[in-house]
Design an enzyme around this catalytic site. Structure first.
Site, PDB file in Angstrom:
ATOM      1  N   GLU A  46     -28.836   0.631  16.427  1.00  0.00           N
ATOM      2  CA  GLU A  46     -28.923  -0.873  16.043  1.00  0.00           C
ATOM      3  C   GLU A  46     -30.211  -1.135  16.579  1.00  0.00           C
ATOM      4  O   GLU A  46     -30.557  -1.203  17.751  1.00  0.00           O
ATOM      5  CB  GLU A  46     -27.973  -1.805  16.406  1.00  0.00           C
ATOM      6  CG  GLU A  46     -28.009  -3.096  16.267  1.00  0.00           C
ATOM      7  CD  GLU A  46     -27.160  -3.930  17.146  1.00  0.00           C
ATOM      8  OE1 GLU A  46     -25.912  -3.531  17.486  1.00  0.00           O
ATOM      9  OE2 GLU A  46     -27.341  -5.162  17.249  1.00  0.00           O
ATOM     10  N   ARG A  50     -35.169  -8.669  18.540  1.00  0.00           N
ATOM     11  CA  ARG A  50     -35.784  -9.416  19.385  1.00  0.00           C
ATOM     12  C   ARG A  50     -37.033  -8.991  19.837  1.00  0.00           C
ATOM     13  O   ARG A  50     -37.613  -9.398  21.132  1.00  0.00           O
ATOM     14  CB  ARG A  50     -34.724  -8.952  20.847  1.00  0.00           C
ATOM     15  CG  ARG A  50     -33.288  -9.378  20.464  1.00  0.00           C
ATOM     16  CD  ARG A  50     -32.537  -9.007  21.853  1.00  0.00           C
ATOM     17  NE  ARG A  50     -30.845  -8.893  21.345  1.00  0.00           N
ATOM     18  CZ  ARG A  50     -30.081  -8.808  22.086  1.00  0.00           C
ATOM     19  NH1 ARG A  50     -30.364  -8.724  23.427  1.00  0.00           N
ATOM     20  NH2 ARG A  50     -28.924  -8.785  21.619  1.00  0.00           N
ATOM     21  N   THR A  73     -29.252  -8.322  16.058  1.00  0.00           N
ATOM     22  CA  THR A  73     -29.860  -9.696  16.445  1.00  0.00           C
ATOM     23  C   THR A  73     -30.184 -10.484  15.057  1.00  0.00           C
ATOM     24  O   THR A  73     -31.445 -11.045  15.270  1.00  0.00           O
ATOM     25  CB  THR A  73     -30.723  -9.599  17.576  1.00  0.00           C
ATOM     26  OG1 THR A  73     -30.214  -8.668  18.471  1.00  0.00           O
ATOM     27  CG2 THR A  73     -30.943 -11.105  18.328  1.00  0.00           C
ATOM     28  N   LYS A 133     -18.093  -7.896  15.074  1.00  0.00           N
ATOM     29  CA  LYS A 133     -18.557  -7.752  16.649  1.00  0.00           C
ATOM     30  C   LYS A 133     -17.932  -8.817  17.498  1.00  0.00           C
ATOM     31  O   LYS A 133     -17.548  -9.786  16.652  1.00  0.00           O
ATOM     32  CB  LYS A 133     -20.128  -7.974  16.525  1.00  0.00           C
ATOM     33  CG  LYS A 133     -20.726  -8.218  17.833  1.00  0.00           C
ATOM     34  CD  LYS A 133     -22.284  -8.141  17.621  1.00  0.00           C
ATOM     35  CE  LYS A 133     -22.959  -8.757  18.942  1.00  0.00           C
ATOM     36  NZ  LYS A 133     -24.333  -8.126  19.227  1.00  0.00           N
TER      37      LYS A 133
HETATM   38  C1  3PG Z   1     -25.692  -7.756  22.175  1.00  0.00           C
HETATM   39  O1  3PG Z   1     -26.381  -8.476  21.223  1.00  0.00           O
HETATM   40  O2  3PG Z   1     -24.770  -7.075  21.271  1.00  0.00           O
HETATM   41  C2  3PG Z   1     -25.788  -7.851  23.476  1.00  0.00           C
HETATM   42  O3  3PG Z   1     -26.868  -8.523  23.802  1.00  0.00           O
HETATM   43  C3  3PG Z   1     -25.418  -6.535  24.160  1.00  0.00           C
HETATM   44  O4  3PG Z   1     -25.319  -6.474  25.582  1.00  0.00           O
HETATM   45  P1  3PG Z   1     -25.742  -5.671  26.446  1.00  0.00           P
HETATM   46  O5  3PG Z   1     -27.150  -5.860  26.668  1.00  0.00           O
HETATM   47  O6  3PG Z   1     -24.923  -6.145  27.692  1.00  0.00           O
HETATM   48  O7  3PG Z   1     -25.334  -4.199  26.050  1.00  0.00           O
END
Ligand code: 3PG
Length: 217
Positions: A46, A50, A73, A133
């Site tokens: 994925e 960002r 995201t 999710k």
């Molecule tokens: C996401 O967007 O799924 C999270 O930011 C993932 O979180 P992590 O960085 O704690 O794995």
């Protein structure tokens, strides 16, 4: 329009169980990323919106064809359009974003909306989406919350992300409603950078071995 829950991607995710969340700030690490994922038979990625390299990274990985490449995201219609145009085969959002969901449903692209409450899950269900999710998992009650939500939402599967790591991911995967776990703990650009992928490769191997060693997963 309702979601097509028979989509191959759900089956593949259930098999792999790990959804690496990757933010690209330097495209030169993508070859190494791909090599490590293929090496460990984790053929999922994925790529998050960002960074401003998301579209290019998705395209490069999608063209190569070794991995099932998705976009993460994704918060706007513009982002989902760019993601799909560049080859994203699934879409992950941090929230329930109607314009993103509706676009994906029209294109028959599996979409994982971010949920944390019964209200969020119900909104996803109203679109026929039964795999969501669960984010940020650690803040919103972790496994305990997922188990409680699975009472009324007995037909929903969860992809928890946020605060998941090597110490707790097996516990999550042992729970039936959980289709897989996601996060940056699986692989990251920072880790690849450390020593040209050596540590990233051994870290991923450890995670995969833990899954194999755990009969209940
Ligand atoms: C996401 O967007 O799924 C999270 O930011 C993932 O979180 P992590 O960085 O704690 O794995």
């Amino acid at each position: 329009m309702l979601a097509n829950m028979d989509h191959e991607i759900y089956k593949q995710l259930e098999e792999v169980k790990l959804l690496p969340l990757y933010t690209a700030t330097d495209l030169s690490y993508l070859d190494k990323l791909e090599e490590i994922l293929v090496n460990n038979d984790v053929r999922f990625i994925e790529v998050t919106f960002r960074s401003n390299l998301a579209a290019e990274a998705i395209k490069k990985l999608a063209v190569s064809g070794e991995l099932v490449v998705g976009a993460g995201t994704v918060r706007t219609l513009q982002e989902v359009k760019i993601a799909v145009a560049n080859g994203a085969k699934f879409v992950v959002s941090p929230a329930v974003v109607p314009e993103v969901i509706e676009y994906c449903l029209k294109q028959d692209i599996p979409v994982f909306p971010g949920t944390a409450t019964p209200g969020d899950i119900q909104r996803a269900l109203d679109y026929g989406i039964k795999v969501v999710k669960f984010f940020p998992a650690d803040i919103y009650g972790g496994l305990k919350a997922i188990k409680a939500l699975s009472g009324p939402f007995y037909d929903v599967r969860f992809l928890p992300t946020g605060g998941i790591d090597k110490s707790n991911f097996i516990e999550y995967l042992n729970s039936k409603p959980i289709i897989g776990v996601g996060g940056s703990f699986i692989i990251s650009e920072a880790l690849i950078k450390e020593d040209n992928g050596k540590t990233a490769d051994s870290t991923l191997k450890e995670l995969v071995d833990l899954i194999k060693a755990n009969k209940n997963v």
